[in-house]
Design an enzyme around this catalytic site. Structure first.
Site, PDB file in Angstrom:
ATOM      1  CB  ILE A   1      23.090 -74.482  22.965  1.00  0.00           C
ATOM      2  CG1 ILE A   1      22.266 -74.287  24.515  1.00  0.00           C
ATOM      3  CG2 ILE A   1      22.370 -75.241  22.054  1.00  0.00           C
ATOM      4  CD1 ILE A   1      21.138 -73.454  24.311  1.00  0.00           C
TER       5      ILE A   1
ATOM      6  CE  LYS B   1      25.657 -77.973  27.548  1.00  0.00           C
ATOM      7  NZ  LYS B   1      24.776 -77.119  28.439  1.00  0.00           N
TER       8      LYS B   1
ATOM      9  CD  GLN C   1      22.539 -73.923  28.184  1.00  0.00           C
ATOM     10  OE1 GLN C   1      22.580 -75.026  27.856  1.00  0.00           O
ATOM     11  NE2 GLN C   1      23.421 -73.506  29.133  1.00  0.00           N
TER      12      GLN C   1
ATOM     13  CG  ASP D   1      21.729 -80.501  33.025  1.00  0.00           C
ATOM     14  OD1 ASP D   1      22.926 -80.790  32.734  1.00  0.00           O
ATOM     15  OD2 ASP D   1      21.450 -79.370  32.577  1.00  0.00           O
TER      16      ASP D   1
ATOM     17  CB  SER E   1      31.236 -67.511  51.466  1.00  0.00           C
ATOM     18  OG  SER E   1      29.703 -67.772  52.088  1.00  0.00           O
TER      19      SER E   1
ATOM     20  N   GLY F   1      39.727 -78.077  30.931  1.00  0.00           N
ATOM     21  CA  GLY F   1      40.040 -79.409  31.765  1.00  0.00           C
ATOM     22  C   GLY F   1      38.414 -79.744  32.112  1.00  0.00           C
TER      23      GLY F   1
ATOM     24  CB  THR G   1     -29.046-112.820   8.103  1.00  0.00           C
ATOM     25  OG1 THR G   1     -28.395-112.295   9.353  1.00  0.00           O
ATOM     26  CG2 THR G   1     -28.411-114.213   7.983  1.00  0.00           C
TER      27      THR G   1
ATOM     28  N   GLY H   1     -27.039-109.189  10.812  1.00  0.00           N
ATOM     29  CA  GLY H   1     -25.704-108.979  10.839  1.00  0.00           C
ATOM     30  C   GLY H   1     -24.526-110.134  11.204  1.00  0.00           C
TER      31      GLY H   1
END
Length: 921
Positions: A39, A42, A86, A111, A183, A260, A366, A369
């Site tokens: 973190i 970043k 994370q 991500d 595998s 790298g 008045t 209104g």
């Protein structure tokens, strides 16, 4: 190279959109050392590039629900353009990682781990998804070699969701022939030997041998493994999944470990964040809302208000909240059409510049209104839906009393309404009910305290006020404050002397000085004077009291003028309810009720979010009387709205009654406490009211207008414009530009409307325009909106009318002479006594809130136009110390309206099948 390119792109964004920065959020659960290291890398890279990075750290006790809530908030935050969770999640509680990564909004999933982004990548939609950062970095490295990927044979060793599987898809859609080994692959060395491009992400130290590699192959090693090494201080070293020393002899290009793929992964995270910010800018302009407006279907003749309201389908209120930039955890939904907004938004947006602040007021009206509310709504609809400005209306919540009494609902009118009008005019979110409960708790506490002091000794009172619990007496916080007010600096209940105990327990309230009344949100004339305490259990203690309508409660004024929960609590505690027999003020804090009041009001302090017919946002919050209080919606609603609209946006609020009352109090009281400075006054005028001021017959609610108001009469109209002239001058007293909105009725002639516009400009208005928003919605107020925009750019030299340090009488005289046109004031004996009392009690430096008729500039409602030379009588003065003003009473007025012979509720009904309300307006 990538970082330098990104840095330049961010600079270009900032130049094009000042104040904008790409935003990255990193959500971490727990405190793993390796996660902290990644973190920090970043965060450092983000700072170097110019990305605003925010690290959110949840404890390892965080639950799945805690993490999902945090993700929901980040999803809704427009300042966050990308965010990552994370991994691994270091929590003591079970958390489904797949569920967490899929909760991230795909458009912010930089991500590339969500199923949606993975699905788009697998389908080849590379331009419409985020690619996981490690495969993306590998692809960038491969492209840097200059070797064409298309047609090459590529082998990916490993099939993880983070690297192997997306790397396969990425190579495939770049037209390589791809084989994935894992595998279970029995011929791994043979498959590796065929690769022109080899990407290894198996997580096994140096499993791929150099002799397996095809000469000239490109080798990308994603592995990070630790192997023993006695030559290192740590006893171990980092190696990749490829035997580097032998592989580099065969490969044309090979990535070292470390150094790298790792740095490229971080660089790609930054690149994806910048790409996300660019996509955001393509869709949204920073500071500009992406808001969906409702199209009105205008009808002629204009239908009833409730028909119009119910014909419009409101947007879901959570959509409105998102459109104006509120985060999910800042909004508390009350059904589909209304919500409360948390005050935390002010803290989040504290660095956001305020928008333009506009107050709508009117000439002396008045009894019918003149359309201030309608104009307020029409103006915001024009600014928002038609001129595409960020704009908020801030209006008062109406009382239910007039809704069921003589006036009916109050949500604007015609095609300029706050909707749904049933919700607006009835319970809304319960704020007025909370005020009723809080107010009546104070009233109950007053009479109970008088009763207990009359019937108990000092020691009995003390034993009950400070009871022994398990043999220990302890003062509460509010009791400590009372002791300090009395000058008793002790915290041990056992240490008080008899004299101190007597001072502490006896408020000694003089019943004749009680100013606090019970309230009810219903018009009920028979509660204007009542006798309380007639039950035998009250032991003969009775007194005359009264009920007021809830919106006249000082607690409503406190709500409207508070700038936060803490400030509201202090104001509630300062409210003076009576005087002691020694002439000292007795407060809510003395009664011990402050904390309870704050609890009752803790939700009411949050503004209510609604919308107009055309889909522009509205805050409906607080509704204090415009005579004995200041008649304006809340400071908090205005402050939040000003932050949300941003520097170029507009907040339009309304001040009750005419400019001589509501506007004067808006400036001298509300703006004084809020610290906000208005940019424009919109003064609403009608031909009808101006003819009345010119000497026309009386205008009465429920009675057809006399013919003088139905026919053209320029002479009568010109004479009545004296009132318009005076109200323009009143606004200019405060140094703010005035735009006159002539609210057109179908009976007005073109010549009459043109005359009002002409005379308004001659009187000093910045501009004057004809408006037809009642019949046309925002479209009918576009010219008004454009005038307001221009006026907001003009100089505003805002100033208060008076210094609060002046003597009370001088402040009253300044308002009477400069705003009303009086030659002087006359204080009746009771008012003079109050001036002396409040000055002695330390309240003389409060602002003044004049309580007078709204139907005339003078104290006499029959005096129309712009009378001068009159003496303004002040019959009494009262104090709203918690709210923060003194209110002189000019003439008589009721704080509990009655019901007419035929109340509005005769027309109100509910369809039991559809649930629709009718007759509310």
């Amino acid at each position: 190279q990538v970082r330098e390119r990104l840095k330049q792109q961010v600079v270009e964004m900032k130049e094009k959109f000042p104040g904008f920065r790409p935003g990255l959020a990193i959500l971490q659960v727990g405190n793993r050392d390796d996660s902290n290291l990644y973190i920090n890398m970043k965060l450092k890279a983000a700072a170097e590039i110019g990305i605003s990075a925010n690290h959110i750290k949840l404890p390892n006790t965080a639950t799945e629900a805690d993490v999902l809530k945090c993700i929901a908030s980040l999803n809704g935050d427009p300042a966050v353009h990308g965010f990552i969770v994370q991994l691994p999640l270091d929590s003591d509680k079970p958390i489904n990682t797949e569920k967490i990564t899929n909760a991230v909004a795909p458009e912010k999933d930089v991500d590339g781990l969500s199923s949606i982004n993975a699905g788009k990548l697998s389908r080849g939609d590379l331009g419409d998804c985020f690619i996981p950062c490690t495969p993306k970095g590998c692809m960038e490295l491969i492209k840097q070699t200059g070797v064409q990927v298309a047609g090459k044979r590529a082998v990916v060793v490993g099939r993880s969701k983070i690297v192997g599987a997306p790397m396969h898809d990425l190579l495939l859609w770049n037209h390589a022939t791809v084989t994935t080994c894992h595998s279970k692959t029995s011929t791994l060395a043979e498959e590796v030997g065929k690769a022109d491009i080899l990407v290894v992400a198996a997580g096994k130290a140096e499993m791929v041998k150099g002799e397996w590699i095809k000469p000239g192959a490109i080798v990308i090693d994603c592995g990070i493994n630790h192997v023993p090494d006695s030559t290192k201080a740590s006893g171990k070293r980092v190696v990749g999944d490829v035997a580097y020393n032998t592989a580099k002899e065969k490969a044309s290009y090979i990535t070292p470990v470390p150094g790298g793929v790792g740095p490229m992964t971080v660089a790609m995270l930054m690149q994806s964040t910048v790409e996300s910010a660019q996509r955001f800018l393509e869709k949204f302009q920073p500071g500009k809302w992406n808001i969906q407006y409702n199209q009105l279907t205008l009808k002629v003749p204009v239908p009833s208000d409730i028909e119009i309201s119910q014909s419009c389908i409101p947007k879901p209120i959570d959509q409105v909240a998102r459109e104006v930039g509120l985060l999910p955890d800042e909004v508390e939904l009350y059904g589909q059409t209304k919500a409360k907004v948390h005050l935390s938004v002010l803290k989040r947006l504290k660095n956001q510049p305020d928008g333009k602040y506009v107050v709508v007021t009117g000439i002396t009206p008045t009894p019918l209104g003149e359309g201030k509310s309608t104009t307020t709504v029409g103006l915001v609809q024009a600014l928002g839906a038609h001129l595409h400005q960020n704009v908020f209306a801030c209006v008062r919540q109406p009382s239910q009393g007039p809704t069921f009494g003589i006036k009916g609902g109050a949500a604007g009118g015609g095609y300029c309404q706050v909707i749904p009008m049933e919700e607006f005019n009835l319970h809304l979110t319960g704020d007025i009910h909370a005020i009723t409960a809080a107010n009546n708790l104070v009233a109950a506490a007053i009479d109970a305290r008088i009763f207990h002091e009359l019937t108990q000794t000092d020691q009995a009172l003390y034993s009950r006020l400070v009871p022994s619990v398990n043999g220990v007496r302890k003062f509460s916080d509010i009791q400590i404050r009372r002791l300090q007010k009395l000058g008793i600096n002790k915290t041990d209940p056992m240490a008080l002397t008899k004299e101190e105990i007597s001072l502490f327990v006896r408020l000694d309230i003089d019943p004749g000085t009680i100013t606090w009344q019970r309230v009810l949100d219903t018009n009920d004339r028979f509660l204007r004077k009542i006798t309380i305490g007639q039950s035998p259990t009250e032991k003969g203690f009775s007194r005359t009291a009264q009920f007021d309508i809830t919106v006249s409660s000082e607690i409503m004024a406190v709500l409207a003028l508070s700038d936060g929960l803490e400030d509201m609590k202090k104001r509630l505690g300062r409210m003076v309810v009576a005087s002691s027999k020694r002439g000292e003020p007795v407060t809510a804090d003395d009664l011990g009720v402050t904390g309870a009041l704050a609890v009752l009001m803790k939700d009411a302090v949050k503004p209510n979010l609604m919308q107009t017919l055309e889909g522009t946002p509205v805050f409906v919050h607080a509704g204090p009387f415009a005579n004995i209080a200041h008649g304006n919606s809340s400071v908090l609603a205005d402050k939040i709205a000003l932050k949300l609209v941003g520097k170029e946006g507009f907040v339009v609020t309304e001040a009750g009654f005419g400019a001589d009352i509501g506007m004067e109090k808006f400036f001298n009281i509300k703006c004084r406490y809020s610290g906000l400075r208005p940019h424009v006054v919109v003064l609403v005028a009608t031909v009808r009211a101006l003819k009345m001021h010119g000497g026309g017959p009386a205008v009465t609610a429920g009675v057809p207008l006399p013919k003088e108001y139905m026919e053209e009469n320029l002479q009568l109209l010109a004479k009545g414009c004296s009132n318009l002239n005076k109200q323009i001058q009143n606004a200019r007293l405060f140094g703010v530009p005035v735009v006159v909105a002539v609210n057109a009725f179908k009976t007005d002639t073109k010549a009459e409307l043109a005359l009002v516009v002409q005379l308004a400009k001659e009187a000093g208005a910045f501009d004057a325009v004809e408006c037809t928003h009642w019949a046309e919605g925002g479209k009918g107020a576009i010219v008004l909106a454009q005038a307001v925009q221009r006026a907001s750019q003009a100089p505003s030299n805002f100033r208060f009318l008076y210094n609060v340090e002046l003597p009370v009488i001088d402040k009253i005289r300044l308002i009477a002479q400069q705003v009303y046109g009086a030659s002087d004031i006359e204080l009746l004996p009771e008012a003079r006594e109050k001036v002396a009392l409040y000055t002695k009690q330390g309240f003389g430096n409060l602002p003044i809130c004049m309580a007078k008729t709204h139907l005339s500039l003078s104290h006499d409602p029959e005096q129309k136009g712009a009378p001068t030379g009159f003496i303004l009588p002040i019959r009494d003065i009262r104090a709203s110390v918690g709210a923060g003003f003194l209110y002189p009473l000019v003439g008589t007025m009721s704080t509990m309206p009655g019901l007419p012979t035929r109340p509005c509720f005769y027309d109100i009904d509910l369809d039991p099948v559809s649930g629709e309300v009718s007759g509310l307006f």
